[in-house]
Enzyme design. Structure first.
Site, PDB file in Angstrom:
ATOM      1  N   ASN A 190      38.043   2.301  -9.578  1.00  0.00           N
ATOM      2  CA  ASN A 190      38.193   1.315 -10.646  1.00  0.00           C
ATOM      3  C   ASN A 190      39.641   0.929 -10.906  1.00  0.00           C
ATOM      4  OD1 ASN A 190      39.118   3.655 -11.831  1.00  0.00           O
ATOM      5  ND2 ASN A 190      37.840   3.517 -13.658  1.00  0.00           N
ATOM      6  N   LYS A 191      40.595   1.487 -10.164  1.00  0.00           N
ATOM      7  CA  LYS A 191      42.008   1.234 -10.431  1.00  0.00           C
ATOM      8  C   LYS A 191      42.460  -0.091  -9.827  1.00  0.00           C
ATOM      9  CE  LYS A 191      42.824   4.913 -12.878  1.00  0.00           C
ATOM     10  NZ  LYS A 191      41.493   5.553 -12.918  1.00  0.00           N
TER      11      LYS A 191
END
Length: 377
Positions: A190-191
């Protein structure tokens, strides 16, 4: 039902498969190889400031190895920002040490320098000088680094930066992840860029990088047989995942600009809604990658809550998420010392993270805007 709009989904740049295929073609399907080396070099070049990077299996692993190298052990204390994800505090417990939590600054959401100093003074008074301080650049927003560094330097306590969410952010023109004795990065799915799962430790010296690699590969001594004089860990990043990272580094600046454009979209969307504040930089000293754009809803002038808005988005298959629940309110840390007021708790009770992926489409934004326009504040 409409397709899911995720909070922050992976966004490939196009070159990742080239580097992954190279690893397969050369049979480097292991936790070492050209992709690992080149990925580390790419991060070092991006951060500048003569830093040394070791690619690891996660940001949590990086923090664990940072604390080990700072000499944190059983019975020690480490100060940690309370308003964060649990991975910022868990490695303290791995080592048998105690987290000491500190509240946030209301305008910046990150560690309060005033409460940091109060915590240090009180722990010293109790004959427990902290072994380290962990500050977090939350949601991509740089912390108040001048003030925090001044406090840490005055009391001679090393600072560790949790820059898991802030690759691409900067404070007074200097990249987040370059201020501390160590810093950690995350490349979770999710980064802002991803290696599927992975992270890195940013060090100030080549020796610290070498020590990190040594510890992360089971601490094998230089000997013809398997010999170990220290406890080691299986924390090295695989050459396959690093291949994804090499491709992602080529589009990092583009991803930062796309996330910042999402933030601008939300600023405009909520500009006429008095009850909502969009978390933004306080001034030009701060440059956020706006990994996640977050809002707070003022319940004093609004009949609805952050959870009401979360439900409204969920009805349209749009993912949102409450802000982090502070660590000092978590059951696992309930007996740990805490210094501060109710800033972090207040943010948790009124805040919401909005879809912020760099792959948001115009159609996605129209659907998001429709929910906001029809929400009865």
């Amino acid at each position: 039902m409409d397709s899911k709009i995720w909070l922050s989904s992976p966004h490939m740049g196009g070159m990742e498969m080239k580097y992954v295929q190279e690893a397969f073609d050369n049979n480097w399907v292991a936790p070492l190889g050209k992709n690992v080396d080149e990925f580390e070099i790419a991060i070092e070049h991006y951060l500048q400031d003569n830093k040394f990077v070791a690619a690891l299996s996660s940001g949590t692993a990086a923090l664990h190895l940072a604390l080990i190298q700072l000499g944190v052990g059983y019975g020690d204390e480490v100060i940690c920002q309370s308003f964060t994800f649990s991975a910022s505090a868990n490695p303290i417990k791995y080592l048998g040490a105690t987290p000491v939590f500190v509240d946030s600054d209301p305008s910046n959401w990150n560690m309060s320098p005033e409460f940091l100093e109060k915590a240090i003074q009180d722990r010293i008074k109790n004959h427990k000088k902290p072994k380290a301080v962990i500050v977090v650049h939350l949601y991509g927003m740089p912390a108040l680094m001048d003030e925090i560094l001044e406090v840490c330097n005055r009391y001679e306590i090393p600072l560790v930066e949790d820059a898991a969410e802030s690759l691409g952010s900067s404070y007074k023109g200097r990249k987040c992840g370059t201020f501390g004795e160590f810093a950690l990065l995350s490349f979770n799915g999710n980064k802002i860029i991803t290696t599927s799962g992975g992270g890195a430790l940013v060090a100030n010296t080549k020796d610290e990088k070498s020590k990190t690699i040594f510890l992360s590969t089971q601490a094998r001594d230089q000997a013809p047989h398997y010999q170990h004089s220290e406890v080691g860990y299986n924390y090295r990043l695989s050459n396959i995942c690093a291949g994804i990272g090499r491709g992602q580094m080529e589009v990092l600046e583009e991803r930062v600009q796309q996330r910042r454009a999402n933030h601008d979209f939300y600023k405009e969307l909520f500009s006429d809604i008095e009850a909502v504040d969009v978390f933004s930089e306080a001034n030009s000293d701060f440059y956020s990658n706006h990994w996640l754009t977050s809002i707070t809803i003022n319940k004093d002038i609004c009949s609805k809550s952050n959870l009401d808005m979360m439900s409204a988005f969920a009805e349209k298959n749009i993912e949102t998420r409450p802000l982090w629940k502070p660590m000092h309110l978590q059951p696992v840390f309930k007996d740990c010392p805490y210094y501060g007021g109710d800033v972090a708790e207040g943010l948790f009770n009124k805040g919401l993270c909005l879809p912020s992926g760099s792959n948001l489409t115009d159609e996605d934004k129209k659907r998001i805007a429709s929910v906001v326009i029809n929400f009865q504040f």
